[in-house]
Enzyme design. Structure first.
Site, short mmCIF file in Angstrom:
data_model
loop_
_atom_site.label_atom_id
_atom_site.label_comp_id
_atom_site.label_asym_id
_atom_site.label_seq_id
_atom_site.Cartn_x
_atom_site.Cartn_y
_atom_site.Cartn_z
N HIS A 362 0.99 -1.27 0.02
CA HIS A 362 0.07 -0.08 0.06
C HIS A 362 0.94 1.26 -0.03
CE1 HIS A 362 -3.31 2.67 1.66
NE2 HIS A 362 -2.48 3.18 1.88
N GLU A 363 1.87 1.46 0.98
CA GLU A 363 2.59 2.44 1.26
C GLU A 363 3.52 2.85 0.11
OE1 GLU A 363 1.57 4.62 3.09
OE2 GLU A 363 0.52 3.18 4.50
N HIS A 366 1.88 4.26 -2.98
CA HIS A 366 1.75 5.91 -3.04
C HIS A 366 3.06 6.65 -3.75
CE1 HIS A 366 -1.75 6.15 -0.74
NE2 HIS A 366 -1.32 5.78 0.36
N TYR A 377 -4.51 14.73 -3.35
CA TYR A 377 -5.06 13.86 -2.05
C TYR A 377 -6.11 14.53 -1.33
CZ TYR A 377 -3.98 10.33 1.58
OH TYR A 377 -4.31 9.45 2.62
N GLU A 386 -6.10 6.71 -2.44
CA GLU A 386 -5.79 5.75 -1.40
C GLU A 386 -6.36 4.46 -1.96
OE1 GLU A 386 -5.38 5.02 2.01
OE2 GLU A 386 -3.97 6.94 1.70
N ASP A 449 -13.50 11.53 4.28
CA ASP A 449 -12.03 11.48 4.41
C ASP A 449 -11.67 10.47 3.15
OD1 ASP A 449 -9.92 9.27 5.54
OD2 ASP A 449 -9.40 11.42 6.68
N HIS A 451 -9.65 8.04 3.08
CA HIS A 451 -9.51 6.68 3.43
C HIS A 451 -10.93 6.02 3.47
CE1 HIS A 451 -5.73 8.39 5.20
NE2 HIS A 451 -5.37 6.90 4.90
#
Length: 549
Positions: A362-363, A366, A377, A386, A449, A451
């Site tokens: 996931h990270e 990015h 974002y 996300e 948000d 997420h």
């Protein structure tokens, strides 16, 4: 989970401009694989073709004499089609929403472009009425307001004058990065966009984006590792993957202000005497390092072997990992400024060490997004940002095929503890299971948000991969509904990953929203499998099933 991002809310993705080039031949010529390879344009040739297209189509691309462009990314397809992504400046000021992708045919001819914004930039002046110190003060207040518990220290802010073309009529704006440390010494940051003529806030978003030999890992069992021998010991550094390495942050944190770090937590490379790392328990500090290095390896291999991408930036250079960051730090993040992954140990109550495989995927995704589409974002593009990390991070987990952490459609299931109140951070089959995420698109989803607004795309990806209704996969039960009551048949997770990556790198821009994502993924499916193919029709059906039409 999150990473360091530098984006803002985007406008709707625009349809491809220009006229598609078609041709007919009287004689079909079959080329050998070697001939095909020889005919494939180089990166430099693609840039030259795109540069010629810019000159010929400046007007349709909205470019005037005061604007300049720079190449951000280049893709050359196997059939010779080229996609060159540009950033833009206006009188030397960066333009948010100025990015676009130029599409070139195998013959070098212009096929069209995808633009983040079609707005024409014509500012009466580039001199602000609001001063830089005023903009800094507004951003500092915004950072403190976003962390109402107080206790922030070492708060600083750095404004930069830009042109905002993502929020309606282009205008002069201050983009201010404010950063500081919370009461535990962990970093917090927020980017604030302010109208440079009136002082009105345009947008704001978090700038730290989170989620969250062989080695005995915390979550993946015993895993293979490539290391570097140094004298009589070994370093946890992989020479086969761009010298990616993992270091110990010693429970310290960074002090960074707007990308400039006054001090950084250490990243002391882990060493081992016998090249057998970790014990599989948190008491051994190298166990978390094993997970981090393993996650980096699997992510690198997924992007290279499945998508042909050589490293996060596509340049063959490795990133690095820091584990044991901060004190009870419930987070993990990718930071473009250091090109590194950082993992907290968690508080032990809600999260354990945040070094699980899908968190790593996931990270680091990015990082891929920042080097390609640069999805803003906030708003719908932020949700897509996300979701991109959730979707492709999930594909990394499936790709790894680790029996100790088999592929699933749960996000962060390995790191959550009973005190978290659920079995995972997010659920792709029915995102609302987490209590906050959206299952379907609505006109208000962009206000969530990021997420939680990501749920729409996560749900789409699950439906496209596995279809609707109840089923059990790898021992996990799913039951995915549809907005329109339709029955969706899946095409498998491998194809979903390929379609999403193609859409991300070839068609999406910083302002792509859900309607634009539908178009981008349909374009990608057409490229990969053909218009009217089963895969193309499945993409359309899955988007309709989450109310994106």
């Amino acid at each position: 989970m999150s990473r360091t991002r530098q984006h803002v809310r985007g406008s709707r993705r625009l349809a491809t401009t220009g006229v598609a080039v078609s041709s007919a031949t009287l004689l079909a010529v079959t080329l050998s694989p070697a001939a095909h390879a020889a005919a494939r344009p180089s990166r430099s040739a693609a840039v030259q073709h795109a540069a010629a297209a810019l000159l010929a189509h400046r007007s349709s691309l909205g470019l005037d004499s005061g604007e300049a462009t720079s190449v951000r990314d280049v893709i050359v397809d196997k059939d010779g089609t080229q996609h060159v992504r540009y950033d833009r400046t206006y009188h030397h000021l960066p333009v948010l929403g100025g990015d676009f992708v130029v599409h070139i045919g195998a013959d070098g001819g212009y096929r069209g472009a995808d633009r983040a914004s079609r707005a024409t930039i014509a500012l009466p002046t580039t001199t602000p009425r609001v001063s830089a110190p005023e903009a800094a003060g507004l951003a500092t207040k915004a950072l403190r307001a976003a962390h109402p518990g107080g206790g922030l220290r070492r708060v600083e802010a750095k404004p930069r004058l830009i042109v905002d073309a993502l929020h309606g009529t282009p205008r002069l704006a201050w983009r201010t990065d404010a950063a500081g440390l919370d009461s535990l010494g962990n970093p917090v940051a927020r980017t604030v966009l302010t109208d440079a003529r009136t002082g009105a806030r345009i947008d704001a978003w978090d700038s730290i984006e989170t989620a969250a030999g062989d080695g005995r890992s915390l979550y993946g069992g015993t895993v293979p590792l490539e290391t570097t021998q140094s004298g009589s010991s070994y370093q946890l550094k992989d020479p086969t993957r761009g010298n990616t390495y993992t270091g110990d942050a010693a429970n310290k944190t960074d002090l960074c202000i707007f990308g400039i770090c006054i001090s950084r937590a250490p990243s002391t490379v882990f060493t081992d005497a016998d090249n057998h790392w970790g014990t599989g328990a948190t008491a051994d500090r190298s166990s978390a390092a094993v997970d981090a290095q393993y996650g980096t390896n699997e992510t690198w291999d997924y992007y290279k072997n499945v998508h042909g991408r050589n490293g996060i930036a596509g340049d063959g250079k490795g990133s690095y990992n820091r584990v044991h960051y901060g004190k009870n730090y419930n987070n993990a993040f990718w930071d473009d400024s250091c090109f590194c992954m950082t993992y907290g140990d968690g508080d032990g109550t809600t999260f354990g060490p945040l070094v699980a495989l899908d968190v790593a995927g996931h990270e680091m995704t990015h990082g891929v997004t920042s080097k390609t589409a640069g999805l803003t974002y906030s708003g719908e593009s932020g949700g897509l940002n996300e979701a991109t990390s959730d979707i492709l991070g999930t594909m990394v987990e499936w790709y790894a095929n680790n029996p100790s952490d088999p592929g699933d459609y749960l996000i962060g299931e390995e790191i959550v503890r009973p005190g978290f109140g659920g079995t995972a951070l997010r659920y792709m089959d029915k995102p609302s299971r987490d209590g906050s995420s959206a299952d379907y698109w609505s006109s208000s989803v962009g206000n969530l948000d990021v997420h939680y607004s990501s749920g729409v795309a996560n749900h789409f990806a699950y439906l496209l991969a596995e279809g609707s209704g109840p089923k059990t996969i790898n021992g996990v039960s799913y039951d995915s509904p549809t907005y329109n009551g339709s029955t969706v048949t899946g095409i498998g997770h491998d194809k979903v990953g390929r379609i999403w990556y193609r859409a991300l790198t070839a068609y999406m821009t910083s302002s792509t929203n859900y309607a634009g994502a539908r178009t981008a993924t349909l374009d990608a499916a057409k490229d990969l499998y053909g218009a009217g193919s089963t895969e193309y029709d499945a993409v359309a059906a899955a988007w309709s099933a989450v109310n994106v039409n």
